[in-house]
Every structure is written in structure tokens, then in C-alpha cells.
Design a protein around this motif. Structure first.
Motif, mmCIF file in Angstrom:
data_model
loop_
_atom_site.group_PDB
_atom_site.id
_atom_site.type_symbol
_atom_site.label_atom_id
_atom_site.label_comp_id
_atom_site.label_asym_id
_atom_site.label_seq_id
_atom_site.Cartn_x
_atom_site.Cartn_y
_atom_site.Cartn_z
ATOM 1 N N ARG A 132 -6.789 49.663 -37.423
ATOM 2 C CA ARG A 132 -6.366 50.219 -38.715
ATOM 3 C C ARG A 132 -4.848 50.155 -38.894
ATOM 4 O O ARG A 132 -4.346 49.776 -39.950
ATOM 5 C CB ARG A 132 -6.838 51.669 -38.832
ATOM 6 C CG ARG A 132 -6.522 52.302 -40.178
ATOM 7 C CD ARG A 132 -6.815 53.787 -40.198
ATOM 8 N NE ARG A 132 -5.881 54.454 -39.293
ATOM 9 C CZ ARG A 132 -6.235 55.392 -38.409
ATOM 10 N NH1 ARG A 132 -7.479 55.783 -38.304
ATOM 11 N NH2 ARG A 132 -5.339 55.943 -37.633
ATOM 12 N N PRO B 214 -9.694 38.265 -45.670
ATOM 13 C CA PRO B 214 -10.445 39.315 -46.358
ATOM 14 C C PRO B 214 -11.847 39.527 -45.765
ATOM 15 O O PRO B 214 -12.319 40.656 -45.664
ATOM 16 C CB PRO B 214 -10.522 38.817 -47.802
ATOM 17 C CG PRO B 214 -9.288 37.984 -47.965
ATOM 18 C CD PRO B 214 -9.109 37.311 -46.624
ATOM 19 N N LEU C 94 -11.407 41.381 -42.455
ATOM 20 C CA LEU C 94 -11.027 42.760 -42.751
ATOM 21 C C LEU C 94 -12.243 43.572 -43.200
ATOM 22 O O LEU C 94 -12.447 44.697 -42.753
ATOM 23 C CB LEU C 94 -9.939 42.792 -43.825
ATOM 24 C CG LEU C 94 -9.486 44.169 -44.296
ATOM 25 C CD1 LEU C 94 -8.869 44.962 -43.144
ATOM 26 C CD2 LEU C 94 -8.504 44.035 -45.445
ATOM 27 N N ASP C 95 -13.060 42.981 -44.057
ATOM 28 C CA ASP C 95 -14.258 43.666 -44.524
ATOM 29 C C ASP C 95 -15.208 43.956 -43.365
ATOM 30 O O ASP C 95 -15.735 45.061 -43.248
ATOM 31 C CB ASP C 95 -14.960 42.836 -45.593
ATOM 32 C CG ASP C 95 -16.115 43.570 -46.227
ATOM 33 O OD1 ASP C 95 -15.905 44.699 -46.698
ATOM 34 O OD2 ASP C 95 -17.231 43.006 -46.247
ATOM 35 N N CYS D 185 -13.799 46.784 -41.195
ATOM 36 C CA CYS D 185 -13.936 48.092 -41.835
ATOM 37 C C CYS D 185 -15.369 48.590 -41.795
ATOM 38 O O CYS D 185 -15.613 49.771 -41.557
ATOM 39 C CB CYS D 185 -13.421 48.027 -43.268
ATOM 40 S SG CYS D 185 -11.630 47.813 -43.354
ATOM 41 N N ARG D 186 -16.307 47.702 -41.988
ATOM 42 C CA ARG D 186 -17.715 48.104 -41.939
ATOM 43 C C ARG D 186 -18.142 48.443 -40.514
ATOM 44 O O ARG D 186 -18.834 49.428 -40.285
ATOM 45 C CB ARG D 186 -18.615 47.017 -42.501
ATOM 46 C CG ARG D 186 -18.496 46.864 -43.991
ATOM 47 C CD ARG D 186 -19.408 45.752 -44.518
ATOM 48 N NE ARG D 186 -19.183 45.513 -45.910
ATOM 49 C CZ ARG D 186 -19.815 46.151 -46.890
ATOM 50 N NH1 ARG D 186 -20.681 47.081 -46.596
ATOM 51 N NH2 ARG D 186 -19.561 45.857 -48.136
ATOM 52 N N ASP E 40 -11.902 52.963 -44.053
ATOM 53 C CA ASP E 40 -11.668 52.667 -45.455
ATOM 54 C C ASP E 40 -10.638 51.543 -45.529
ATOM 55 O O ASP E 40 -9.546 51.648 -44.960
ATOM 56 C CB ASP E 40 -11.151 53.913 -46.177
ATOM 57 C CG ASP E 40 -10.950 53.705 -47.661
ATOM 58 O OD1 ASP E 40 -11.219 52.595 -48.168
ATOM 59 O OD2 ASP E 40 -10.525 54.667 -48.322
ATOM 60 N N LYS E 41 -10.988 50.465 -46.205
ATOM 61 C CA LYS E 41 -10.121 49.287 -46.263
ATOM 62 C C LYS E 41 -8.719 49.620 -46.760
ATOM 63 O O LYS E 41 -7.734 49.072 -46.279
ATOM 64 C CB LYS E 41 -10.761 48.220 -47.149
ATOM 65 C CG LYS E 41 -9.969 46.953 -47.232
ATOM 66 C CD LYS E 41 -10.602 45.786 -47.951
ATOM 67 C CE LYS E 41 -11.523 46.050 -49.057
ATOM 68 N NZ LYS E 41 -11.972 44.806 -49.732
ATOM 69 N N THR E 42 -8.616 50.546 -47.698
ATOM 70 C CA THR E 42 -7.309 50.873 -48.270
ATOM 71 C C THR E 42 -6.400 51.609 -47.295
ATOM 72 O O THR E 42 -5.207 51.738 -47.551
ATOM 73 C CB THR E 42 -7.463 51.714 -49.558
ATOM 74 O OG1 THR E 42 -8.161 52.912 -49.243
ATOM 75 C CG2 THR E 42 -8.218 50.935 -50.623
ATOM 76 N N THR F 197 -5.926 50.517 -44.170
ATOM 77 C CA THR F 197 -5.498 49.575 -43.142
ATOM 78 C C THR F 197 -4.151 48.948 -43.472
ATOM 79 O O THR F 197 -3.817 48.730 -44.643
ATOM 80 C CB THR F 197 -6.528 48.444 -42.955
ATOM 81 O OG1 THR F 197 -6.593 47.661 -44.145
ATOM 82 C CG2 THR F 197 -7.901 48.987 -42.600
ATOM 83 N N CYS G 177 -3.340 45.923 -42.764
ATOM 84 C CA CYS G 177 -3.628 44.576 -43.243
ATOM 85 C C CYS G 177 -3.809 44.560 -44.762
ATOM 86 O O CYS G 177 -3.242 43.735 -45.464
ATOM 87 C CB CYS G 177 -4.879 44.043 -42.544
ATOM 88 S SG CYS G 177 -5.266 42.336 -42.923
ATOM 89 N N TYR G 178 -4.571 45.484 -45.276
ATOM 90 C CA TYR G 178 -4.820 45.578 -46.718
ATOM 91 C C TYR G 178 -3.537 45.916 -47.465
ATOM 92 O O TYR G 178 -3.222 45.317 -48.490
ATOM 93 C CB TYR G 178 -5.893 46.626 -46.998
ATOM 94 C CG TYR G 178 -6.181 46.818 -48.463
ATOM 95 C CD1 TYR G 178 -7.020 45.943 -49.139
ATOM 96 C CD2 TYR G 178 -5.603 47.874 -49.167
ATOM 97 C CE1 TYR G 178 -7.283 46.117 -50.487
ATOM 98 C CE2 TYR G 178 -5.860 48.051 -50.518
ATOM 99 C CZ TYR G 178 -6.698 47.169 -51.176
ATOM 100 O OH TYR G 178 -6.955 47.342 -52.508
#
Length: 109
Positions: free
Chosen positions: A69, A77, A80-81, A84-85, A90-92, A94, A96-97
Motif C-alpha cells: 500500500r 492498473p 494494482l487492481d 487491492c482485491r 482500497d485502491k485510493t 495506495t 501507486c494510485y
């Protein structure tokens, strides 16, 4: 996530595949100094046993999740997805995001 359910039963029995870090001399490799690289490679190309070995190295699933994270930045992407899963992040939240979003906003100016 359910894919990590067997981790606690097999804790401490795995080693990271040396092929994931092909360009590094692993004799005397500083696993803490290069933890971001290791975590990113495990996320990108690692098999389940590489994930388990990384969990052992970095303080279990919690420690791995924190590094993923807060430090991982070189992920597509799709990667990253998946991260996160798999790690219930939560992707937001991280790095990276946030970096990708910042780059996108900078380029749109």
C-alpha cells in the motif's frame, strides 16, 4: 481473501523464487532495503508460494499489505487492481494510485 487461507498452516516453509529477482546477486541480498522491489515482483509475477515467502519476510499478511500500500509504485492498473482485491486494500489509499493520479493531473494542465 480465501487464496491466503493456507498461509498460516505453511508459515515459514517457503522461499521466493530466485527468478523473480534475476538481475540481483542474491548472496548477501538486503531483503529489507529492496523490499519495494521484492513486493512489486511478487505482485507482478509471483506464484502463491512466492506470496507466502514474502509474507514470512515482511511480517505476515499485514506487513506485506503495508509495504504494498505505502511503497509499491511500479504496477500496471491491472496489477494494482489484483493487489487491492487480494489484500483487501482500497485502491485510493495506495501510493501507486496516488502517483498515477498526480501524473495524470499534471499532464492535463
Amino acid at each position: 481473501m480465501k487464496i491466503f487461507q493456507t498461509y498460516s498452516e505453511e508459515k515459514g516453509k517457503h522461499q521466493i523464487n530466485r527468478g523473480l529477482l534475476w538481475e540481483y546477486a542474491l548472496d548477501g541480498f538486503d531483503w529489507q532495503k529492496y523490499r519495494r522491489v521484492v513486493v512489486e515482483r511478487v505482485i507482478k509475477m509471483g506464484r502463491i508460494f512466492d506470496w507466502y515467502a514474502a509474507f514470512d519476510l515482511y511480517g505476515g499478511i499485514r506487513g506485506f499489505r503495508k509495504i504494498a500500500r505505502d511503497e509499491a509504485v511500479d504496477l500496471t492498473p491491472r496489477e494494482l487492481d489484483f493487489m487491492c482485491r487480494a489484500l483487501n486494500i482500497d485502491k485510493t489509499d495506495t501510493k501507486c494510485y496516488k502517483q498515477a493520479l498526480s501524473r495524470q493531473q499534471h499532464l492535463n494542465c
